[in-house]
Motif scaffolding. Structure first.
Motif, PDB file in Angstrom:
ATOM      1  N   ARG A 102      -3.784  -7.115 -17.057  1.00 49.84           N
ATOM      2  CA  ARG A 102      -2.948  -8.081 -16.340  1.00 49.84           C
ATOM      3  C   ARG A 102      -2.454  -9.176 -17.248  1.00 49.84           C
ATOM      4  NH1 ARG A 102      -4.849 -10.304 -10.537  1.00 49.84           N
ATOM      5  NH2 ARG A 102      -2.742 -11.092 -10.277  1.00 49.84           N
ATOM      6  N   GLU A 103      -3.398  -9.656 -18.058  1.00 50.85           N
ATOM      7  CA  GLU A 103      -3.071 -10.739 -18.978  1.00 50.85           C
ATOM      8  C   GLU A 103      -2.018 -10.286 -19.985  1.00 50.85           C
ATOM      9  OE1 GLU A 103      -6.652 -12.339 -20.491  1.00 50.85           O
ATOM     10  OE2 GLU A 103      -5.669 -12.891 -22.378  1.00 50.85           O
ATOM     11  N   VAL A 141       5.232  -3.510 -18.452  1.00 48.79           N
ATOM     12  CA  VAL A 141       5.009  -4.924 -18.158  1.00 48.79           C
ATOM     13  C   VAL A 141       4.669  -5.139 -16.685  1.00 48.79           C
ATOM     14  CG1 VAL A 141       6.029  -7.211 -18.188  1.00 48.79           C
ATOM     15  CG2 VAL A 141       6.579  -5.594 -19.998  1.00 48.79           C
ATOM     16  N   LEU A 142       5.490  -4.570 -15.808  1.00 47.30           N
ATOM     17  CA  LEU A 142       5.298  -4.833 -14.373  1.00 47.30           C
ATOM     18  C   LEU A 142       4.028  -4.176 -13.854  1.00 47.30           C
ATOM     19  CD1 LEU A 142       8.854  -4.663 -12.878  1.00 47.30           C
ATOM     20  CD2 LEU A 142       7.299  -6.622 -12.967  1.00 47.30           C
ATOM     21  N   ILE A 154       1.123  -6.174 -14.933  1.00 47.83           N
ATOM     22  CA  ILE A 154       0.927  -7.486 -14.318  1.00 47.83           C
ATOM     23  C   ILE A 154       0.487  -7.354 -12.869  1.00 47.83           C
ATOM     24  CG2 ILE A 154       3.202  -8.051 -13.349  1.00 47.83           C
ATOM     25  CD1 ILE A 154       2.885 -10.676 -15.003  1.00 47.83           C
ATOM     26  N   TYR A 155       0.817  -6.230 -12.235  1.00 51.40           N
ATOM     27  CA  TYR A 155       0.385  -6.062 -10.848  1.00 51.40           C
ATOM     28  C   TYR A 155      -0.877  -5.208 -10.722  1.00 51.40           C
ATOM     29  CZ  TYR A 155       4.541  -8.563  -9.493  1.00 51.40           C
ATOM     30  OH  TYR A 155       5.473  -9.543  -9.340  1.00 51.40           O
ATOM     31  N   LEU A 191       1.277 -10.298 -18.361  1.00 52.90           N
ATOM     32  CA  LEU A 191       1.779 -11.661 -18.255  1.00 52.90           C
ATOM     33  C   LEU A 191       2.382 -12.126 -19.578  1.00 52.90           C
ATOM     34  CD1 LEU A 191       1.999 -14.361 -16.733  1.00 52.90           C
ATOM     35  CD2 LEU A 191      -0.266 -14.924 -17.637  1.00 52.90           C
ATOM     36  N   LEU A 192       1.624 -11.896 -20.671  1.00 51.74           N
ATOM     37  CA  LEU A 192       2.105 -12.325 -21.984  1.00 51.74           C
ATOM     38  C   LEU A 192       3.437 -11.665 -22.312  1.00 51.74           C
ATOM     39  CD1 LEU A 192      -1.268 -12.256 -23.907  1.00 51.74           C
ATOM     40  CD2 LEU A 192       0.211 -14.251 -23.659  1.00 51.74           C
ATOM     41  N   ARG A 193       3.529 -10.378 -21.982  1.00 54.57           N
ATOM     42  CA  ARG A 193       4.781  -9.669 -22.249  1.00 54.57           C
ATOM     43  C   ARG A 193       5.898 -10.222 -21.364  1.00 54.57           C
ATOM     44  NH1 ARG A 193       6.933  -6.906 -25.121  1.00 54.57           N
ATOM     45  NH2 ARG A 193       7.216  -4.865 -24.180  1.00 54.57           N
ATOM     46  N   ALA A 194       5.547 -10.557 -20.113  1.00 55.08           N
ATOM     47  CA  ALA A 194       6.564 -11.057 -19.180  1.00 55.08           C
ATOM     48  C   ALA A 194       7.144 -12.374 -19.661  1.00 55.08           C
ATOM     49  CB  ALA A 194       5.970 -11.211 -17.786  1.00 55.08           C
ATOM     50  N   VAL A 195       6.301 -13.235 -20.240  1.00 54.96           N
ATOM     51  CA  VAL A 195       6.831 -14.531 -20.669  1.00 54.96           C
ATOM     52  C   VAL A 195       7.343 -14.485 -22.103  1.00 54.96           C
ATOM     53  CG1 VAL A 195       5.410 -15.819 -19.052  1.00 54.96           C
ATOM     54  CG2 VAL A 195       4.617 -15.504 -21.394  1.00 54.96           C
TER      55      VAL A 195
END
Ligand code: ADP
Ligand code: MG
Lengths: 240, 842
Positions: free
Chosen positions: B744-745, B835-836, B839-840, B748-752
């Motif tokens: 998950r983390e 990524v998605l 994160i989910y 998140l890092l990839r998302a931001v």
């Protein structure tokens, strides 16, 4: 069309194939103007998150186009798309927005650090002041309340002065007081800091903070409303 | 609950695969060792049985100190007088009796060099009765007369020898020319496990490799149908005291045993390294199960909430471990067989001609392999299983149910206690000479103790080591560092596995470095020679070379150094023979009492420390028991200050020669008027026809010895290599599991906006820190261990303590490189995550 912060053109997103294929977005055309606060509403499964992910460069369309400013995201490779997420887009998730090993401040400035840039002191100060968490900056996420965590997430979305900030039910997990504070923050970001914000929400009260509401149903834009109030939104929702 | 275990196994099969890999490698090492040594043993047994088929009885001297101990065929029993052959031959029922002589010579190849620098050349007498011989003639004729010989087919092929060739054999009297008249085989193979075999007729082999008038044994064949017991008693009745008759089969079994004796040691050494590999594997297994239990906290709590008992949870985890262990062990057994087959072929390729034989997979190999593999896994999983059982049902309701640091204090106390007990056992093992087992157990406990204490070191050490990372690698470095200290127990356990392997490397390196550093001083104190001549490997020099060297102009003193075993009562000891006149000129004999001249009177000189401890006085008689000649009363002529090159007992080379079956020199030491290329060339020239003698100045000899020590160290490092590989697999495993845990983390890092490249670098930084931490712990601990061992050995051949700085630096750098390497796969997995989806993930 001028001054579009984000735009979807004939956006189609189909999950799966054959029998089990699900059309999450069914030729969506939508534009989000810069400097405005928009809300996306619609029943569960109507494609709100999908639209937001595709606009924010977290996912790719099956067909159609999405733009951030005038940049066509479909044409970018993973490296460039990642850079777009980092530099041009802010994203606030419903939960788990922060890296547990980093402090609040480090989380807040993460996109800048990832880009290898120094934060603009004045901007950072004004963001931190707006967030009202100046005294919690050295804390790790586990030591922050849910509301404080979401405020840090808003700060992180603001810190790069992105072209647009997305929030997928950013207040969905908060009590009404914290929820209200986060929405006020986003409103301020638009009014005082000149940012562009789009959120997904189920809460008509939250939609009341927006300048415009877009209604989604079965992967299509079914309606929209400018300068909504909570009451008007509730009335509109009764139609479904 | 059984079902739950199976389900869990399937769900975690990838994570468990790496765990099983540790078991596979360890067990493969064990089973490969067994299969290889069993196969070689079996091969030799079969070979000797086959070749002794025609031998009905063997007459030989009684080995006074028991058995075929040292593998030298007949070196450890008295020779038999040739006159006894006639007596045996005339015994009723005997159809043939042949004198059999075995000795060592040096055979030179066509370019004048010894055919083998590491294995001896065996000289046999040609047995006229073909049924009796272990050798068969492939081509040509039997040797007869003083200038004929045969060569084994293996050597003939390799050295391109053919019938009619003139070859040089260096025997007791020095080099001598022979004509090859026959090519022999050994049963179905070309030679005997790589040894070169040459044969001569009886008088010739007695001259060059034996003693005239004596034979090693008498081989007997009997009238078909003669009962063995009848034959043995008929011959036995005619034998004088001190001689015995045994069946050919018994003699063959003993000879096979003598040849394979060395294998047992080889076997033990390999098993020790396999044990180390499994010990390192245990850390990996412990860590994996700890992580899996941690990751399943919610699931296990749910099971508890719906009524599973604590015991059922314990058993479920242990069941998973048992399956993993059993599976890994079974695969390991198979891999081990493959390994043995590979090594067997490798040995053949290296010129050790082993007979074609099916691999020997004994029941013992399977049983030991399966038990060891399963047991190691089970024992390593006990603590995680207990921890799983202690998860409260309520833990399922909390999202962030992280491990509790409640037992930190107890851990510190237990870890400290284990460390201290280990150190104590180690000290007793080292300083009170309680044996190698105590050293091993002590070291293992020290390692476990340090591993238990290591979590306390993680934060300070990693923070310190990681300090330059943010500057070098920006936020990725910082995240890597944070991740490494995030779960100190996990990092500690991962690092500890590496620590064990590298600690042993450092300890061995310290020993080696100290031995090297000590060698110069010891050599200078003990040896006065200007030149030291030696043969390579396990080969020796014919003493006849001494006379040749003495004749070289400018040489002032020459003495061979030869060693023999003797017995005081039943206790085996070593004695060194030197020239009574030249010996004290080339070797330091610092007399404490008596005089070195006593050597010339056939007396023995004793190390003064030994003399003091054993209460020997000059003039007393020492009853020296030699295998060849029995107990000889030898007067003690003096005592001397410790000389590591001479050992505890020194006699004249003449006395030594009179009491052994054959004298061969380990070294020849010289004094010369001048030292330099000219003299070296003159000496080389003098010994030209000896083929295998290295002429070295004292300085060259010293550096050569150090080089040989380096080779031995390299072999030990290679054997430790597997343990280090397993430890690195542990790093890979932990990282992969951590990546999974942080999915998950990572999303998140990839998302931001974290790039794949940056993500990979983060994971590499973490791996680097964990590995370097393990290396530092290991190197510090290992150097300490090495220093302790060196101090314990302090009085003998190691006198100086030297820290192997170069090795330490190299190991540190390599650990960093391999640490980064270990992150490649986990990092790639992490970078590939969607990524998605990431994160989910819940
Ligand atoms: N990764 C996915 N795979 C398959 N179907 C998906 C996936 N993500 C979303 N969907 C489907 O697409 C549709 C729209 O989902 P979503 O955008 O999450 O809706 P909303 O956010 O409005 O609740 C739903 O029918 C959902 O089941
Ligand atoms: Mg949604």
């Amino acid at each position: 069309m001028e001054n579009a912060a984000a735009q979807a053109v004939e956006a189609v997103k189909i999950y799966g194939r054959g029998e089990t294929a699900v059309t999450a977005l069914d030729s969506v055309d939508v534009t989000f103007q810069a400097g405005r606060f928009s809300a996306i509403m619609g029943p569960s499964g109507s494609g709100k998150s999908t639209l937001m992910h595709c606009l924010a460069g977290l996912d790719r369309l099956t067909s159609g186009k999405v733009f951030i400013g005038d940049l066509d995201l479909g044409s970018l490779d993973d490296r460039r798309l990642t850079a777009v997420r980092r530099d041009r887009v802010g994203f606030i998730f419903q939960t788990f927005n922060l890296v547990p090993t980093l402090t609040a401040l480090e989380n807040l400035t993460l996109p800048l650090t990832l880009a290898g840039r120094k934060p603009d002191r004045a901007w950072l100060d004004s963001v931190v002041t707006t967030l009202g968490i100046g005294d919690r900056l050295k804390h790790k996420p586990l030591e922050l309340s849910g509301g404080q965590q979401q405020r840090v997430a808003v700060g992180r979305a603001l810190v790069t002065r992105p072209q647009i900030i997305f929030g997928d039910e950013p207040t969905g997990n908060l009590d009404s007081r914290s929820s209200r504070e986060v929405l006020k923050l986003l409103r301020n970001a638009v009014d005082q800091l000149g940012q562009t914000v789009v959120i997904v929400t189920h809460d008509p009260g939250a939609a009341g903070f927006a300048d415009r509401v877009v209604f989604l149903g079965d992967g299509r834009i079914v309606d929209e409303m400018t300068d909504p109030t909570a009451e008007r939104v509730i009335d509109r929702m009764k139609l479904d | 609950m059984f079902k739950a275990t199976i389900k869990s196994l399937m769900a975690h099969k990838l994570r468990l695969a790496l765990t099983a890999l540790a078991v596979v490698l360890g067990v493969a090492f064990v089973s490969g060792t067994f299969v290889l040594t069993d196969t070689i043993k079996h091969t030799f047994n079969a070979l000797f049985q086959q070749t002794s088929a025609g031998k009905d009885a063997v007459v030989r001297g009684v080995a006074p100190y028991g058995g075929n101990g040292n593998g030298d065929f007949n070196a450890n029993r008295p020779l038999t007088p040739e006159s006894l052959v006639a007596t045996v031959r005339s015994t009723p029922g005997v159809t043939a009796a042949d004198a059999n002589v075995v000795g060592l010579v040096t055979l030179l190849n066509k370019s004048g060099k010894s055919v083998s620098s590491h294995a001896p050349t065996l000289a046999f007498s040609w047995l006229p009765d073909r049924k009796l011989s272990v050798l068969n003639l492939r081509r040509g004729v039997a040797p007869s007369g003083p200038d004929q010989m045969t060569i084994d087919n293996g050597t003939a092929k390799k050295q391109h020898f053919n019938i009619g060739d003139q070859v040089t054999v260096v025997g007791n009297q020095g080099p001598r020319q022979f004509t090859v008249v026959g090519i022999t085989g050994f049963g179905s193979t070309d030679n005997l496990g790589g040894a070169t075999v040459v044969t001569f007729d009886l008088p010739t082999v007695q001259q060059i490799a034996g003693k005239s008038g004596y034979v090693s044994e008498i081989d007997v064949s009997a009238v078909p149908g003669t009962p063995s017991a009848t034959l043995l008693s008929a011959i036995g009745d005619r034998l004088p005291k001190g001689f015995e008759v045994v069946t050919g089969a018994e003699a063959a079994a003993q000879q096979a045993n003598a040849v394979t004796q060395g294998l047992n040691q080889f076997n033990t050494i390999l098993l020790v390294f396999a044990g180390i590999a499994l010990f390192v594997g245990a850390f990996l297994i412990f860590n994996t199960f700890s992580i899996l239990v941690g990751q399943r906290t919610r699931e296990l709590a749910l099971l508890r909430a719906i009524g599973a008992s604590r015991r059922q949870i314990n058993m479920s985890v242990l069941g998973e471990a048992a399956f993993t262990g059993l599976f890994g062990a079974a695969v390991g057994l198979g891999v081990g067989v493959g390994l043995a087959a590979g090594l067997y072929s490798l040995l053949s390729a290296l010129g050790v001609d082993l007979p074609r034989s099916s691999l020997q997979f004994e029941a013992r190999t399977a049983i030991v392999g399966l038990i060891v593999g399963t047991l190691v896994t089970l024992v390593s999983a006990v603590l995680p299983a207990l921890r799983a059982g202690r998860i409260p049902p309520a833990a399922g309701l909390r999202e962030d149910a992280v491990f509790q640091e409640t037992s930190l204090r107890r851990r510190a106390v237990t870890g400290g206690a284990v460390f201290l007990v280990g150190a104590l056992v180690l000290a007793v093992g080292l300083f009170a000479s309680a044996g190698i087992l105590a050293v091993g157990i002590g070291a293992a406990l020290v390692f476990i103790g340090v591993a238990m204490l290591a979590p306390f070191a993680v934060k300070p050490l990693v923070s310190f080591l990681g300090r330059p990372l943010p500057a070098l690698a920006g936020v990725t470095g910082q995240l890597g560092r944070e991740n490494a200290v995030r779960n100190p127990r996990r990092t500690a356990a991962t690092a500890s596995a590496l620590m064990v392997g590298l600690a042993l490397v450092a300890a061995i390196a310290t020993l080696g470095q100290s031995a090297t550093a000590s060698f110069n001083g010891l050599f200078d104190q003990s040896v006065k020679a200007d030149y030291v001549l030696s043969a390579g490997g396990f080969t020796t020099v014919a003493p006849a070379a001494e006379g040749t060297l003495a004749a070289v102009p400018g040489i002032t003193a020459v003495s061979g150094l030869s060693q023999a075993e003797w017995h005081l009562g039943r206790v085996g000891k070593q004695v060194t023979g030197i020239d009574p006149v030249a010996g004290p000129q080339v070797m330091t004999l610092d007399m404490v009492s008596g005089s070195a001249a006593a050597l010339g009177r056939g007396e023995v000189l004793i190390d003064s420390t030994v003399a003091k401890n054993d209460h020997y006085r000059v003039g007393q008689v020492l009853p020296m028991g030699f295998v060849a000649t029995g107990v000889r009363p030898v007067v003690i002529g003096g005592t001397f200050k410790t000389n590591q090159f001479l050992g505890n007992y020194v006699i004249s080379s003449q006395l030594l020669a009179a009491n052994v079956n054959q004298v061969r020199d380990q070294l020849i030491a010289l004094r010369s008027a001048q030292v330099g290329p000219q003299m070296t060339a003159a000496l080389q020239n003098a010994l030209h026809s000896y083929g295998n003698v290295k002429v070295q100045t004292a300085a060259q000899f010293k550096s050569d010895q150090k080089k040989q020590l380096g080779t031995i160290l390299a072999i030990v490092y290679a054997l430790l290599g597997l343990s280090i590989v397993i430890a690195l697999i542990g790093v890979v495993n932990t990282l992969a599991l951590s990546v999974m845990e942080r999915t998950r983390e990572i999303g998140l890092l990839r998302a931001v906006g974290m790039q794949r490249r940056q993500l990979k670098r983060t994971i590499r930084s973490e791996s680097l820190l964990v590995s370097v931490m393990g290396a530092i712990l290991g190197l510090v601990l290992g150097t300490g261990l090495g220093v302790a061992v060196v101090s314990a050995l302090g009085t003998s051949f190691i006198t100086t303590i030297a820290i192997p700085v170069t090795t330490i630096v190299v190991v540190l750098i390599l650990s960093a490189i391999f640490g980064v390497g270990a992150a490649v796969w986990p990092a790639r997995r992490a970078a590939k995550l969607d990524v998605l989806e990431a994160i989910y993930t819940i």
